[in-house]
Scaffold this active site. Structure first.
Site, PDB file in Angstrom:
ATOM      1  N   SER A 146     -27.257  77.736  57.961  1.00 19.22           N
ATOM      2  CA  SER A 146     -26.439  76.970  57.001  1.00 19.22           C
ATOM      3  C   SER A 146     -26.617  77.573  55.611  1.00 19.22           C
ATOM      4  O   SER A 146     -27.674  78.172  55.322  1.00 19.22           O
ATOM      5  CB  SER A 146     -26.937  75.518  56.998  1.00 19.22           C
ATOM      6  OG  SER A 146     -26.485  74.839  55.853  1.00 19.22           O
ATOM      7  N   TYR A 160     -33.840  69.169  56.865  1.00 20.96           N
ATOM      8  CA  TYR A 160     -32.714  69.986  57.346  1.00 20.96           C
ATOM      9  C   TYR A 160     -32.735  71.355  56.670  1.00 20.96           C
ATOM     10  O   TYR A 160     -32.650  72.393  57.318  1.00 20.96           O
ATOM     11  CB  TYR A 160     -31.400  69.255  57.043  1.00 20.96           C
ATOM     12  CG  TYR A 160     -30.151  69.991  57.484  1.00 20.96           C
ATOM     13  CD1 TYR A 160     -29.719  69.945  58.808  1.00 20.96           C
ATOM     14  CD2 TYR A 160     -29.395  70.727  56.576  1.00 20.96           C
ATOM     15  CE1 TYR A 160     -28.568  70.615  59.210  1.00 20.96           C
ATOM     16  CE2 TYR A 160     -28.250  71.391  56.970  1.00 20.96           C
ATOM     17  CZ  TYR A 160     -27.830  71.328  58.284  1.00 20.96           C
ATOM     18  OH  TYR A 160     -26.696  72.000  58.683  1.00 20.96           O
ATOM     19  N   LYS A 164     -33.285  75.079  58.475  1.00 18.37           N
ATOM     20  CA  LYS A 164     -32.258  76.127  58.450  1.00 18.37           C
ATOM     21  C   LYS A 164     -32.797  77.412  57.810  1.00 18.37           C
ATOM     22  O   LYS A 164     -32.408  78.508  58.181  1.00 18.37           O
ATOM     23  CB  LYS A 164     -31.016  75.615  57.707  1.00 18.37           C
ATOM     24  CG  LYS A 164     -30.289  74.498  58.460  1.00 18.37           C
ATOM     25  CD  LYS A 164     -29.797  75.004  59.813  1.00 18.37           C
ATOM     26  CE  LYS A 164     -29.045  73.973  60.607  1.00 18.37           C
ATOM     27  NZ  LYS A 164     -28.604  74.453  61.919  1.00 18.37           N
TER      28      LYS A 164
HETATM   29  N1  NAP Z   1     -20.643  70.927  59.585  1.00 15.60           N
HETATM   30  C1  NAP Z   1     -21.206  71.530  58.574  1.00 15.60           C
HETATM   31  O1  NAP Z   1     -20.871  71.274  57.381  1.00 15.60           O
HETATM   32  C2  NAP Z   1     -22.244  72.591  58.819  1.00 15.60           C
HETATM   33  C3  NAP Z   1     -22.568  73.454  57.770  1.00 15.60           C
HETATM   34  C4  NAP Z   1     -23.552  74.414  57.983  1.00 15.60           C
HETATM   35  C5  NAP Z   1     -24.187  74.516  59.198  1.00 15.60           C
HETATM   36  N2  NAP Z   1     -23.851  73.675  60.212  1.00 15.60           N
HETATM   37  C6  NAP Z   1     -24.581  73.816  61.475  1.00 15.60           C
HETATM   38  O2  NAP Z   1     -23.668  74.047  62.516  1.00 15.60           O
HETATM   39  C7  NAP Z   1     -24.214  73.588  63.752  1.00 15.60           C
HETATM   40  C8  NAP Z   1     -23.178  72.737  64.452  1.00 15.60           C
HETATM   41  O3  NAP Z   1     -22.918  71.594  63.658  1.00 15.60           O
HETATM   42  P1  NAP Z   1     -21.498  70.885  63.618  1.00 15.60           P
HETATM   43  O4  NAP Z   1     -21.074  70.847  62.211  1.00 15.60           O
HETATM   44  O5  NAP Z   1     -20.594  71.471  64.633  1.00 15.60           O
HETATM   45  O6  NAP Z   1     -21.941  69.377  63.968  1.00 15.60           O
HETATM   46  P2  NAP Z   1     -21.855  68.538  65.330  1.00 15.60           P
HETATM   47  O7  NAP Z   1     -20.434  68.345  65.702  1.00 15.60           O
HETATM   48  O8  NAP Z   1     -22.714  67.350  65.112  1.00 15.60           O
HETATM   49  O9  NAP Z   1     -22.512  69.512  66.399  1.00 15.60           O
HETATM   50  C9  NAP Z   1     -23.844  69.531  66.746  1.00 15.60           C
HETATM   51  C10 NAP Z   1     -23.921  69.583  68.254  1.00 15.60           C
HETATM   52  O10 NAP Z   1     -25.267  69.781  68.646  1.00 15.60           O
HETATM   53  C11 NAP Z   1     -25.530  68.946  69.755  1.00 15.60           C
HETATM   54  N3  NAP Z   1     -26.953  68.657  69.778  1.00 15.60           N
HETATM   55  C12 NAP Z   1     -27.676  67.977  68.853  1.00 15.60           C
HETATM   56  N4  NAP Z   1     -28.943  67.875  69.244  1.00 15.60           N
HETATM   57  C13 NAP Z   1     -29.037  68.513  70.445  1.00 15.60           C
HETATM   58  C14 NAP Z   1     -30.098  68.730  71.350  1.00 15.60           C
HETATM   59  N5  NAP Z   1     -31.327  68.275  71.112  1.00 15.60           N
HETATM   60  N6  NAP Z   1     -29.842  69.425  72.474  1.00 15.60           N
HETATM   61  C15 NAP Z   1     -28.599  69.876  72.742  1.00 15.60           C
HETATM   62  N7  NAP Z   1     -27.554  69.704  71.921  1.00 15.60           N
HETATM   63  C16 NAP Z   1     -27.770  69.015  70.783  1.00 15.60           C
HETATM   64  C17 NAP Z   1     -24.672  67.701  69.524  1.00 15.60           C
HETATM   65  O11 NAP Z   1     -24.330  67.054  70.747  1.00 15.60           O
HETATM   66  P3  NAP Z   1     -25.262  65.899  71.399  1.00 15.60           P
HETATM   67  O12 NAP Z   1     -25.614  64.967  70.280  1.00 15.60           O
HETATM   68  O13 NAP Z   1     -24.395  65.314  72.464  1.00 15.60           O
HETATM   69  O14 NAP Z   1     -26.432  66.608  71.955  1.00 15.60           O
HETATM   70  C18 NAP Z   1     -23.422  68.302  68.898  1.00 15.60           C
HETATM   71  O15 NAP Z   1     -22.457  68.622  69.877  1.00 15.60           O
HETATM   72  C19 NAP Z   1     -25.487  72.811  63.382  1.00 15.60           C
HETATM   73  O16 NAP Z   1     -26.618  73.608  63.648  1.00 15.60           O
HETATM   74  C20 NAP Z   1     -25.325  72.567  61.901  1.00 15.60           C
HETATM   75  O17 NAP Z   1     -26.558  72.433  61.239  1.00 15.60           O
HETATM   76  C21 NAP Z   1     -22.887  72.713  60.053  1.00 15.60           C
END
Ligand code: NAP
Length: 256
Positions: A146, A160, A164
């Site tokens: 991130s 968090y 990261k």
């Molecule tokens: N959205 C943003 O603004 C942003 C910015 C920078 C970085 N990111 C990073 O991008 C990645 C994806 O995030 P996203 O934005 O797509 O959010 P998201 O839709 O919440 O995706 C996260 C996914 O991870 C799964 N997950 C969480 N804990 C888990 C576990 N213990 N085992 C297996 N799966 C797990 C969740 O599904 P379940 O809960 O069903 O397991 C969910 O499908 C993350 O690492 C996040 O930190 C996001």
């Protein structure tokens, strides 16, 4: 888009957001995709959607924080598709309400965040590396970090942010350690997207959107499908000379 026929990828956090967008794009390019996440329904739904479009996908409910579950997901992937070419270590959480400024941060919020965001990526990469080393013909790992690892953009979420940051160091170590085996490892740092992980927990989503958009040179939050193409590129052989890289996709947020 370069074809990925014959390519096999395991994607964690594939039931939503960046992971689902990445799985769709990889499958459209011809790759077989293993979809990992804790909640089964979205994984099965996405696997059916991909199959309806003629792609190959396998839903594998598993918790990345549980070594026996993530190891079993890799084993099932290889059993179904015969090999492993890439892994996208994307699963992550952001405890918007409990991950608070450090002087008030409870230990369990720190531990829970790190168990998934850092330890879960360690366990995912370990399982991927074991399979790739066995195959002895290289591979690619993409870790989703991130922009919060690069600048103090989410100071209110120190657990968090620290998790990261650890991923960037881990990704570089893997790149150097496994480069001689032609196993590449790169890190992507998405900026502020339309929804954050655990978005429903966010105390003020509209305020975030207004505040962040004003700081982003492109003037808006990003979409999941604007991150996925970079991940797919890094997973593919088109990125054959890229390893140890940290790739920022943030609408210019950290360029200021
Ligand atoms: N959205 C943003 O603004 C942003 C910015 C920078 C970085 N990111 C990073 O991008 C990645 C994806 O995030 P996203 O934005 O797509 O959010 P998201 O839709 O919440 O995706 C996260 C996914 O991870 C799964 N997950 C969480 N804990 C888990 C576990 N213990 N085992 C297996 N799966 C797990 C969740 O599904 P379940 O809960 O069903 O397991 C969910 O499908 C993350 O690492 C996040 O930190 C996001």
């Amino acid at each position: 888009m370069t074809r990925l026929d014959g390519h096999v990828s395991l994607i964690t956090g594939a039931g939503s957001g960046i992971g689902a967008a990445t799985a769709r794009r990889m499958a459209e390019a011809g790759a077989a995709v293993a979809l990992v996440g804790r909640t089964p329904e979205p994984l099965y739904r996405l696997a059916s959607e991909i199959a309806r479009r003629g792609g190959r996908a396998l839903a594998l409910p598993a918790d990345v924080a549980r070594p026996e579950q993530i190891d079993a997901a890799f084993a099932a992937t290889v059993e179904a598709f015969g090999r492993l070419d890439s892994t996208v270590a994307n699963a992550g959480i952001q405890l918007h309400r409990r991950d608070v400024p450090l002087h008030d941060l409870p230990e369990d919020a720190w531990d829970e965040t790190h168990a998934i965001n850092l330890r879960g990526v360690f366990l995912t990469c370990r399982a991927a590396l074991r399979q790739m080393l066995k195959q002895n013909d290289g591979g690619s790992i993409v870790i989703v970090s991130s922009v919060t690892a690069l600048a103090g953009i989410a100071p209110q979420n120190p657990a968090y942010t620290a998790s990261k940051g650890g991923l960037i160091a881990l990704g570089r170590a893997l790149a150097v350690q496994y480069g001689p085996s032609n196993i590449r490892c790169n890190v992507v740092c998405p900026g502020a997207l339309e929804a954050t992980p655990d978005f429903e927990e966010h105390p003020d989503p509209e305020g975030r959107q207004r505040r962040m958009s004003a700081q982003i040179p492109l003037g808006r939050l990003g979409r999941f499908d604007e991150i996925a193409p970079f991940i797919v590129l890094l997973a593919s052989k088109d990125a054959s000379y890229a390893t140890g890289g940290v790739f920022t996709i943030d609408g210019g947020l950290t360029a200021r």
